[in-house]
Write a protein that holds these residues in place. Structure first.
Motif, PDB file in Angstrom:
ATOM      1  N   GLY A 164       0.800  -1.237   0.000  1.00  0.00           N
ATOM      2  CA  GLY A 164       0.000   0.000   0.000  1.00  0.00           C
ATOM      3  C   GLY A 164       0.822   1.270   0.000  1.00  0.00           C
ATOM      4  O   GLY A 164       0.257   2.373   0.050  1.00  0.00           O
ATOM      5  N   GLY A 165       2.153   1.160  -0.057  1.00  0.00           N
ATOM      6  CA  GLY A 165       2.992   2.354  -0.146  1.00  0.00           C
ATOM      7  C   GLY A 165       2.821   3.006  -1.518  1.00  0.00           C
ATOM      8  O   GLY A 165       2.553   2.335  -2.515  1.00  0.00           O
ATOM      9  N   VAL A 166       2.997   4.328  -1.542  1.00  0.00           N
ATOM     10  CA  VAL A 166       2.869   5.057  -2.819  1.00  0.00           C
ATOM     11  C   VAL A 166       4.246   5.599  -3.186  1.00  0.00           C
ATOM     12  O   VAL A 166       4.865   6.329  -2.400  1.00  0.00           O
ATOM     13  N   GLY A 167       4.730   5.221  -4.346  1.00  0.00           N
ATOM     14  CA  GLY A 167       6.064   5.647  -4.781  1.00  0.00           C
ATOM     15  C   GLY A 167       6.040   7.102  -5.234  1.00  0.00           C
ATOM     16  O   GLY A 167       5.542   7.397  -6.322  1.00  0.00           O
ATOM     17  N   LEU A 168       6.577   8.003  -4.393  1.00  0.00           N
ATOM     18  CA  LEU A 168       6.660   9.404  -4.809  1.00  0.00           C
ATOM     19  C   LEU A 168       7.862   9.573  -5.732  1.00  0.00           C
ATOM     20  O   LEU A 168       7.844  10.354  -6.679  1.00  0.00           O
ATOM     21  N   LEU A 169       8.918   8.824  -5.415  1.00  0.00           N
ATOM     22  CA  LEU A 169      10.116   8.770  -6.264  1.00  0.00           C
ATOM     23  C   LEU A 169      10.682   7.365  -6.050  1.00  0.00           C
ATOM     24  O   LEU A 169      11.258   7.088  -4.993  1.00  0.00           O
ATOM     25  N   GLU A 170      10.492   6.505  -7.017  1.00  0.00           N
ATOM     26  CA  GLU A 170      10.923   5.123  -6.768  1.00  0.00           C
ATOM     27  C   GLU A 170      12.434   4.992  -6.899  1.00  0.00           C
ATOM     28  O   GLU A 170      13.036   5.512  -7.834  1.00  0.00           O
ATOM     29  N   MET A 171      13.020   4.291  -5.929  1.00  0.00           N
ATOM     30  CA  MET A 171      14.452   4.006  -5.976  1.00  0.00           C
ATOM     31  C   MET A 171      14.693   3.059  -7.151  1.00  0.00           C
ATOM     32  O   MET A 171      13.921   2.130  -7.360  1.00  0.00           O
ATOM     33  N   THR A 172      15.787   3.305  -7.883  1.00  0.00           N
ATOM     34  CA  THR A 172      16.090   2.402  -9.001  1.00  0.00           C
ATOM     35  C   THR A 172      17.555   1.980  -8.914  1.00  0.00           C
ATOM     36  O   THR A 172      18.366   2.641  -8.259  1.00  0.00           O
ATOM     37  N   GLN A 173      17.850   0.881  -9.587  1.00  0.00           N
ATOM     38  CA  GLN A 173      19.236   0.420  -9.711  1.00  0.00           C
ATOM     39  C   GLN A 173      19.571   0.481 -11.200  1.00  0.00           C
ATOM     40  O   GLN A 173      19.264  -0.456 -11.947  1.00  0.00           O
ATOM     41  N   PRO A 174      20.190   1.583 -11.648  1.00  0.00           N
ATOM     42  CA  PRO A 174      20.352   1.775 -13.095  1.00  0.00           C
ATOM     43  C   PRO A 174      21.166   0.681 -13.783  1.00  0.00           C
ATOM     44  O   PRO A 174      20.893   0.351 -14.935  1.00  0.00           O
ATOM     45  N   GLN A 175      22.181   0.113 -13.082  1.00  0.00           N
ATOM     46  CA  GLN A 175      22.969  -0.945 -13.730  1.00  0.00           C
ATOM     47  C   GLN A 175      22.920  -2.186 -12.838  1.00  0.00           C
ATOM     48  O   GLN A 175      23.286  -2.106 -11.659  1.00  0.00           O
ATOM     49  N   ALA A 176      22.545  -3.321 -13.428  1.00  0.00           N
ATOM     50  CA  ALA A 176      22.362  -4.544 -12.628  1.00  0.00           C
ATOM     51  C   ALA A 176      23.649  -4.962 -11.918  1.00  0.00           C
ATOM     52  O   ALA A 176      23.607  -5.553 -10.829  1.00  0.00           O
ATOM     53  N   GLN A 177      24.807  -4.666 -12.505  1.00  0.00           N
ATOM     54  CA  GLN A 177      26.065  -5.143 -11.921  1.00  0.00           C
ATOM     55  C   GLN A 177      26.801  -4.085 -11.103  1.00  0.00           C
ATOM     56  O   GLN A 177      27.983  -4.234 -10.789  1.00  0.00           O
ATOM     57  N   ALA A 178      26.113  -3.004 -10.738  1.00  0.00           N
ATOM     58  CA  ALA A 178      26.723  -1.970  -9.881  1.00  0.00           C
ATOM     59  C   ALA A 178      25.750  -1.676  -8.746  1.00  0.00           C
ATOM     60  O   ALA A 178      24.535  -1.611  -8.965  1.00  0.00           O
ATOM     61  N   ALA A 179      26.299  -1.488  -7.529  1.00  0.00           N
ATOM     62  CA  ALA A 179      25.439  -1.289  -6.348  1.00  0.00           C
ATOM     63  C   ALA A 179      25.036   0.174  -6.185  1.00  0.00           C
ATOM     64  O   ALA A 179      24.944   0.684  -5.069  1.00  0.00           O
ATOM     65  N   LEU A 180      24.813   0.848  -7.319  1.00  0.00           N
ATOM     66  CA  LEU A 180      24.382   2.261  -7.281  1.00  0.00           C
ATOM     67  C   LEU A 180      22.856   2.308  -7.270  1.00  0.00           C
ATOM     68  O   LEU A 180      22.208   1.665  -8.111  1.00  0.00           O
ATOM     69  N   LEU A 181      22.304   3.052  -6.322  1.00  0.00           N
ATOM     70  CA  LEU A 181      20.855   3.198  -6.237  1.00  0.00           C
ATOM     71  C   LEU A 181      20.510   4.681  -6.301  1.00  0.00           C
ATOM     72  O   LEU A 181      21.222   5.504  -5.716  1.00  0.00           O
ATOM     73  N   THR A 182      19.417   5.000  -6.963  1.00  0.00           N
ATOM     74  CA  THR A 182      18.947   6.387  -6.944  1.00  0.00           C
ATOM     75  C   THR A 182      18.073   6.573  -5.700  1.00  0.00           C
ATOM     76  O   THR A 182      17.539   5.599  -5.169  1.00  0.00           O
ATOM     77  N   PRO A 183      17.926   7.813  -5.209  1.00  0.00           N
ATOM     78  CA  PRO A 183      17.142   8.012  -3.982  1.00  0.00           C
ATOM     79  C   PRO A 183      15.685   7.609  -4.158  1.00  0.00           C
ATOM     80  O   PRO A 183      15.102   7.847  -5.211  1.00  0.00           O
TER      81      PRO A 183
END
Ligand SMILES: NC(=O)C1=CN([C@@H]2O[C@H](COP(=O)(O)OP(=O)(O)OC[C@H]3O[C@@H](n4cnc5c(N)ncnc54)[C@H](O)[C@@H]3O)[C@@H](O)[C@H]2O)C=CC1
Ligand SMILES: O=C(O)CCC(=O)N[C@@H](CCC(=O)O)C(=O)O
Length: 488
Positions: free
Chosen positions: A342-361
């Motif tokens: 039931g959470g609403v994504g105001l800004l969904e966190m994403t992982q732009p590259q599958a092989q890098a542990a970088l996440l967007t806020p």
């Protein structure tokens, strides 16, 4: 590979293999073997053997070694900052501040030692009442991965200063930073056995915590591990246990005049270090209604422009990666669960590259989630809860088993006074970010965040125990005898 430092010698670990990876490139940064139960035992014996001479050294001599360590850190600052960046993913601007905090810890610890555990004496009748402090003996220091230099250093420096000898078990995710740190101590002239490095994962930690030869354990890490250690040490009042653990920290926003200042402070609280600080805001409490909607819209707009990248990317990003692909996956799964519930994504966190542990806020409104788990999500994922009035906001802020940090953004001093009185946390801030606590202040939480042994400026307190003495150089019969005694 000589991965352990025991009794003044570098030697190969004979335990399980440990590898640290650059979380963005997945390249191996460090590889070696951890310590076995036998190697842990030999390090404990080395520390025990070194204890008496180190504790008896005049304080000023111990301080000189600490100061030489600070100088070595400064000399090797770029190399250590780079290593912190490589192993944790932290951008270079931020790793450099970590090395600075490590060097600054020396002077702060000396001042704290003198203020909190120094010597005091005064006349008491025909004698003197004297207060001095003694080190506990051999102590274990367990470090987390998020500040692999600064946080273990915050236990090691005051422990050595007080005259203890130390067994350092760093996080298995950041062994190279630990190795460089110990090299700096060696360069500074620390005597053999006074500091021993035991690399290894959980099994090494378990062996060290269970070793009967340690007099204390100073831990910074997750609540799960800290709780486990607390249970393990139950029934052992003879051993000192200092636990610095996680939090589910609330940041309450009131209807402030400067929305951009609020947005900036929220970002510094939630997303610095890619959300991997124990003090990070995890829950953002926002008033219901149009003002709150506008604040969130601006927060989402600014957060979506935050620069993210590899630790050495130029121009430097604000956020680096999280510690590993495993941690990134766990965070993405946690977000998916919040959305499914039931959470609403105001800004969904994403992982732009599958092989890098970088996440967007990520910013998720969880107000409609029926049963919100009271857990620390250690990454750039902020949960928003809308509140009806200030009393409800404070109740929600306190709706956690943890109690590390809590903050209020408000133009009203009266509201801050109420918040300060009614919130339950070891750090309570007003119009300042939750992260970036001062080393010149005590640092620790209540509830599931700690066991009332605050670190940073108060670390001196758990590194030594007080000894009260009544002293007079000659033994004399008092002028007035207690009734019922005659000396014939
Ligand atoms: N309150 C505070 O001062 C701080 C708390 N933290 C917390 O630390 C956590 C992140 O650090 P992590 O490295 O993931 O913590 P962790 O609890 O996984 O590991 C910490 C240390 O304990 C060791 N360990 C793990 N299981 C063990 C066991 N059963 N017995 C003995 N040793 C064991 C690990 O190898 C490591 O050296 C977060 O929860 C964060 O909130 C981080 C920094 C500051
Ligand atoms: O330990 C100190 O000297 C001060 C406390 C500190 O540096 N806190 C940092 C890090 C907290 C964490 O490990 O996540 C902070 O408040 O940002």
């Amino acid at each position: 590979m000589n991965s352990l430092y025991i009794a003044g010698s570098w030697l190969a670990g004979q335990g399980e293999r440990v590898e640290s990876l650059n979380p963005v490139t997945q390249q191996v940064v460090w590889a070696g073997n951890g310590a076995t139960v036998e190697q842990v035992e030999s390090a404990v014996q080395a520390a025990r053997q070194a204890f008496s001479a180190w504790a008896r050294r005049p304080l000023e001599e111990r301080i000189s070694v600490l100061e030489a360590f600070a100088n070595t850190l400064k000399k090797r600052a770029d190399e250590i900052a780079r290593c912190i960046g490589e192993e944790t993913g932290k951008p270079l601007w931020e790793s450099a501040t970590e090395v600075t905090s490590m060097a600054n810890k020396i002077a702060i610890s000396v001042q704290s030692y003198r203020e909190r555990t120094g010597e005091k004496s005064g006349p008491l009748g025909d004698a003197s009442a004297v207060l001095r402090h003694k080190p506990h003996g051999v102590v274990a220091v367990f470090g987390p991965y998020n500040f692999p230099g600064h946080l273990p250093n915050g236990h090691i420096v005051p422990a050595l200063l007080a005259g203890n000898t130390v067994l350092f078990k760093p996080s298995e995710l950041t062994p190279k930073v630990a190795e460089l740190t110990v090299q700096c101590w060696v360069e500074a002239g620390l005597p053999a056995g006074v500091l021993n490095l035991l690399q290894g994962a959980r099994e090494t930690g378990i062996a060290l915590a269970a070793n009967p030869g340690i007099d204390g354990l100073f831990f910074t890490g997750s609540s799960r591990t800290g709780n486990h250690l607390h249970q393990q040490f139950s029934g052992r009042p003879d051993k000192i246990l200092a636990l610095e653990m996680g939090g589910n920290n609330p940041l309450v926003v009131d209807e402030v005049a400067d929305v951009d200042a609020a947005v900036y402070t929220i970002i510094q609280s939630a997303f610095i270090s890619a959300g991997q600080r124990c003090t990070c805001a995890r829950r953002l409490l926002v008033p219901q209604g149009a003002w709150g909607d506008a604040l969130l819209a601006r927060l989402v707009a600014v957060s979506s422009t935050i620069e993210i990248g590899a630790f050495d990317q130029q121009p430097t990003p604000f956020m680096g990666s999280v510690i590993s692909l495993g941690a990134a996956k766990a965070l993405m799964d946690a977000q998916a669960l919040l959305l499914a519930n039931g959470g609403v994504g105001l800004l969904e966190m994403t992982q732009p590259q599958a092989q890098a542990a970088l996440l967007t806020p990520g910013i998720i409104d969880v107000s409609a989630v029926a049963e919100r788990a009271d857990e620390e999500l250690f990454g750039p994922l902020l949960q928003v809860i809308r509140y009806t009035d200030f009393a409800a906001a404070i109740a929600e802020a306190n709706n956690t088993q943890y109690g590390l940090a809590a903050g209020l953004l408000s133009d009203s001093e009266a509201r801050y006074q109420q918040f300060w009185l009614e919130s339950r946390a070891g750090i309570v801030n007003w119009n300042k970010q939750l992260t970036g606590a001062a080393s010149t202040a005590p640092f620790g939480g209540v509830g599931a965040s700690g066991n009332h042994r605050a670190s940073a400026y108060y670390a001196a307190d758990y590194c030594a125990y007080p000894v009260a003495s009544l002293e007079t150089p000659s033994l004399v019969v008092p002028a007035t005898l207690t009734p019922g005694i005659t000396l014939i």
